[in-house]
Design a protein around this motif. Structure first.
Motif, PDB file in Angstrom:
ATOM      1  N   MET A   1     -43.816  57.900  58.638  1.00  0.00           N
ATOM      2  CA  MET A   1     -42.740  58.566  59.386  1.00  0.00           C
ATOM      3  C   MET A   1     -41.847  58.843  58.486  1.00  0.00           C
ATOM      4  SD  MET A   1     -40.542  56.634  62.363  1.00  0.00           S
ATOM      5  CE  MET A   1     -41.872  56.431  63.442  1.00  0.00           C
ATOM      6  N   THR A   2     -41.102  60.195  58.548  1.00  0.00           N
ATOM      7  CA  THR A   2     -40.355  60.697  57.528  1.00  0.00           C
ATOM      8  C   THR A   2     -38.970  59.790  57.582  1.00  0.00           C
ATOM      9  OG1 THR A   2     -39.393  62.431  59.239  1.00  0.00           O
ATOM     10  CG2 THR A   2     -41.240  62.845  57.540  1.00  0.00           C
ATOM     11  N   ALA A   3     -37.909  60.105  56.777  1.00  0.00           N
ATOM     12  CA  ALA A   3     -36.967  59.359  56.804  1.00  0.00           C
ATOM     13  C   ALA A   3     -35.756  60.083  57.590  1.00  0.00           C
ATOM     14  CB  ALA A   3     -36.099  59.365  55.278  1.00  0.00           C
ATOM     15  N   ARG A   4     -34.549  59.778  57.898  1.00  0.00           N
ATOM     16  CA  ARG A   4     -33.452  60.366  58.574  1.00  0.00           C
ATOM     17  C   ARG A   4     -32.971  61.366  57.809  1.00  0.00           C
ATOM     18  NH1 ARG A   4     -33.083  59.384  63.826  1.00  0.00           N
ATOM     19  NH2 ARG A   4     -33.955  57.191  64.572  1.00  0.00           N
ATOM     20  N   ALA A   5     -32.265  62.423  58.350  1.00  0.00           N
ATOM     21  CA  ALA A   5     -31.605  63.312  57.684  1.00  0.00           C
ATOM     22  C   ALA A   5     -30.247  63.239  56.970  1.00  0.00           C
ATOM     23  CB  ALA A   5     -31.584  64.683  58.607  1.00  0.00           C
ATOM     24  N   PHE A   6     -30.045  62.098  56.493  1.00  0.00           N
ATOM     25  CA  PHE A   6     -28.544  61.806  56.006  1.00  0.00           C
ATOM     26  C   PHE A   6     -28.735  61.005  54.619  1.00  0.00           C
ATOM     27  CE2 PHE A   6     -29.396  57.993  58.184  1.00  0.00           C
ATOM     28  CZ  PHE A   6     -28.494  56.831  57.843  1.00  0.00           C
ATOM     29  N   VAL A   7     -27.815  61.005  53.827  1.00  0.00           N
ATOM     30  CA  VAL A   7     -27.658  60.290  52.652  1.00  0.00           C
ATOM     31  C   VAL A   7     -26.432  59.348  52.925  1.00  0.00           C
ATOM     32  CG1 VAL A   7     -27.072  60.266  50.081  1.00  0.00           C
ATOM     33  CG2 VAL A   7     -28.837  61.603  51.196  1.00  0.00           C
ATOM     34  N   SER A   8     -26.516  58.115  52.385  1.00  0.00           N
ATOM     35  CA  SER A   8     -25.537  57.095  52.774  1.00  0.00           C
ATOM     36  C   SER A   8     -24.996  56.614  51.397  1.00  0.00           C
ATOM     37  CB  SER A   8     -25.723  56.070  53.600  1.00  0.00           C
ATOM     38  OG  SER A   8     -24.783  55.235  53.940  1.00  0.00           O
ATOM     39  N   GLY A   9     -23.737  55.998  51.297  1.00  0.00           N
ATOM     40  CA  GLY A   9     -23.071  55.328  50.288  1.00  0.00           C
ATOM     41  C   GLY A   9     -23.470  53.859  50.728  1.00  0.00           C
ATOM     42  N   CYS A  10     -22.741  52.991  49.782  1.00  0.00           N
ATOM     43  CA  CYS A  10     -22.849  51.576  50.184  1.00  0.00           C
ATOM     44  C   CYS A  10     -21.539  51.053  49.484  1.00  0.00           C
ATOM     45  CB  CYS A  10     -24.193  50.781  49.823  1.00  0.00           C
ATOM     46  SG  CYS A  10     -24.299  50.887  47.912  1.00  0.00           S
ATOM     47  N   SER A  11     -21.147  49.861  49.752  1.00  0.00           N
ATOM     48  CA  SER A  11     -19.838  48.900  49.535  1.00  0.00           C
ATOM     49  C   SER A  11     -19.671  48.682  48.224  1.00  0.00           C
ATOM     50  CB  SER A  11     -19.323  48.176  50.789  1.00  0.00           C
ATOM     51  OG  SER A  11     -20.248  47.170  50.628  1.00  0.00           O
ATOM     52  N   GLY A  12     -20.595  48.063  47.769  1.00  0.00           N
ATOM     53  CA  GLY A  12     -20.397  47.437  46.249  1.00  0.00           C
ATOM     54  C   GLY A  12     -21.359  47.327  45.420  1.00  0.00           C
ATOM     55  N   LEU A  13     -21.651  46.434  44.638  1.00  0.00           N
ATOM     56  CA  LEU A  13     -22.534  46.250  43.608  1.00  0.00           C
ATOM     57  C   LEU A  13     -23.978  45.879  44.040  1.00  0.00           C
ATOM     58  CD1 LEU A  13     -20.110  44.556  40.729  1.00  0.00           C
ATOM     59  CD2 LEU A  13     -20.616  47.020  41.183  1.00  0.00           C
ATOM     60  N   THR A  14     -23.966  45.315  45.230  1.00  0.00           N
ATOM     61  CA  THR A  14     -25.299  44.757  45.877  1.00  0.00           C
ATOM     62  C   THR A  14     -25.159  45.032  47.297  1.00  0.00           C
ATOM     63  OG1 THR A  14     -24.495  42.548  46.351  1.00  0.00           O
ATOM     64  CG2 THR A  14     -25.603  42.773  44.160  1.00  0.00           C
ATOM     65  N   LEU A  15     -26.596  45.193  48.038  1.00  0.00           N
ATOM     66  CA  LEU A  15     -26.346  45.421  49.433  1.00  0.00           C
ATOM     67  C   LEU A  15     -26.074  44.181  50.078  1.00  0.00           C
ATOM     68  CD1 LEU A  15     -29.622  47.589  49.847  1.00  0.00           C
ATOM     69  CD2 LEU A  15     -27.362  48.312  49.477  1.00  0.00           C
ATOM     70  N   THR A  16     -25.029  44.338  51.214  1.00  0.00           N
ATOM     71  CA  THR A  16     -24.857  43.378  51.945  1.00  0.00           C
ATOM     72  C   THR A  16     -26.027  42.909  52.977  1.00  0.00           C
ATOM     73  OG1 THR A  16     -23.742  44.406  53.509  1.00  0.00           O
ATOM     74  CG2 THR A  16     -22.396  43.720  51.718  1.00  0.00           C
ATOM     75  N   LEU A  17     -25.985  41.835  53.713  1.00  0.00           N
ATOM     76  CA  LEU A  17     -27.055  41.718  54.506  1.00  0.00           C
ATOM     77  C   LEU A  17     -26.873  42.750  55.607  1.00  0.00           C
ATOM     78  CD1 LEU A  17     -26.888  37.932  55.167  1.00  0.00           C
ATOM     79  CD2 LEU A  17     -28.802  39.297  53.658  1.00  0.00           C
TER      80      LEU A  17
END
Length: 339
Positions: free
Chosen positions: A1-17
């Motif tokens: 299955m292909t990915a969704r058509a967006f790119v996202s940021g994240c909030s900090g140095l590691t991914l939160t849960l």
């Protein structure tokens, strides 16, 4: 299955849960990194690996804005200092061949530094043609003051990034150089006629239309679509970006959280995708907005899916040369402009 058509940021140095769960469920095509996401080489490599594990794709795109000068997310001591585009332009004015060689070496050097950390896409080169009175949001990020100069240096940067294993992004289509306000905060409007724009602002993009990825600009062109910025305009994207310019690569929106766009970010994402963008780009890492963008973004399909695959394949398997030698070559050539 292909990915969704967006790119996202994240909030900090590691991914939160919550972020890890979001990426697992929403499955964006890519992640974009900013200064808030950068502390050390090991941390960046771990963050990119964690994102790819969450989405379940080893080749998931990781993007960054690593131009040089003011726009350099990785800074010393994590990366070498990189000059702004205008430094290459100054050399191009006196020695075009040396400037092209310097720009290519500089871009391959950037690619080598990024690829080692798991970054696969650099939002570079800027092909905006500077004009008198333009906003300093572009300023020394512009390579030269002629379409020919911008295109020559832009081509060198594209070639250098690809040689180093990183996919380039031409921006901000179809041209941000006449904007007199910063689209991070306001919506610019350009009043120049279409013939003038085609002969100048649009020309560097037309010459480099074979680049695998492009990014729109949040800017209104009154002569083409007086009611909608390029990112949200099927007229600008259809007639100019895909038509006159001839770009058939993967088209990203500029950051949908910028203040040039009004209304709910999910609505902007839906409008950008409906207008002809392949990917909705959202950068600020705010979960509420991320959820809106994800809800508006379908799975990549058809021509958009093919473009996304081709974009990553363009630089796959390549590796930069000796980074010390590339830095020395770039700096030796650039010294001619300051001598």
């Amino acid at each position: 299955m292909t990915a969704r058509a967006f790119v996202s940021g994240c909030s900090g140095l590691t991914l939160t849960l919550d972020e890890r769960a979001f990426f697992r469920d929403a499955d964006p095509w890519g992640l974009i990194l900013f200064g808030r996401n950068i502390a050390s080489h090991d941390q960046i490599a771990a963050l990119t690996a964690d994102f790819r594990e969450a989405v379940g794709r080893d080749d998931a795109a990781v993007l960054i804005d690593q131009e040089g000068g003011r726009v350099q997310r990785l800074r010393p001591p994590l990366a070498r200092p990189h000059p702004p585009a205008a430094r290459y332009g100054a050399l191009h004015a006196i020695d075009p061949q040396a400037a092209v060689a310097a720009a290519r070496a500089g871009a391959e050097l950037i690619a080598g530094e990024l690829a080692a950390l798991g970054v696969t896409v650099d939002c570079l080169p800027v092909l905006d043609l500077p004009t008198e009175g333009m906003t300093q949001a572009i300023g020394d990020r512009a390579y030269a003051d002629t379409p020919e100069g911008v295109a020559a240096l832009g081509r060198a940067v594209i070639n250098g990034l690809l040689a180093g294993g990183v996919a380039p992004v031409i921006k901000h289509m179809p041209g941000h150089g006449r904007a007199t306000v910063d689209s991070h905060y306001q919506l610019p409007t350009v009043t120049a006629d279409r013939a003038t724009l085609e002969a100048s602002d649009f020309e560097p993009f037309r010459r480099l239309a074979d680049c695998p990825i492009g990014m729109t600009g949040h800017i209104v062109f009154e002569a083409i679509d007086p009611d909608r910025p390029a990112t949200l305009s099927p007229v600008v994207i259809g007639e100019i970006v895909r038509g006159h310019i001839g770009f058939d690569g993967l088209l990203l929106s500029d950051d949908l959280s910028m203040k040039a766009l009004s209304g709910p970010v999910g609505e902007s994402a839906a409008r950008a995708l409906a207008a002809g963008c392949d990917i909705a780009l959202h950068c600020n890492g705010e979960m509420g907005e991320m959820l809106q963008v994800a809800a508006a973004a379908p799975r990549l399909a058809g021509r958009s899916a093919a473009r996304a695959s081709d974009a990553l394949a363009a630089a796959s398997g390549r590796r930069a040369g000796d980074l010390v030698a590339l830095a020395e070559e770039r700096d030796r050539l650039l010294e001619r402009a300051s001598a």
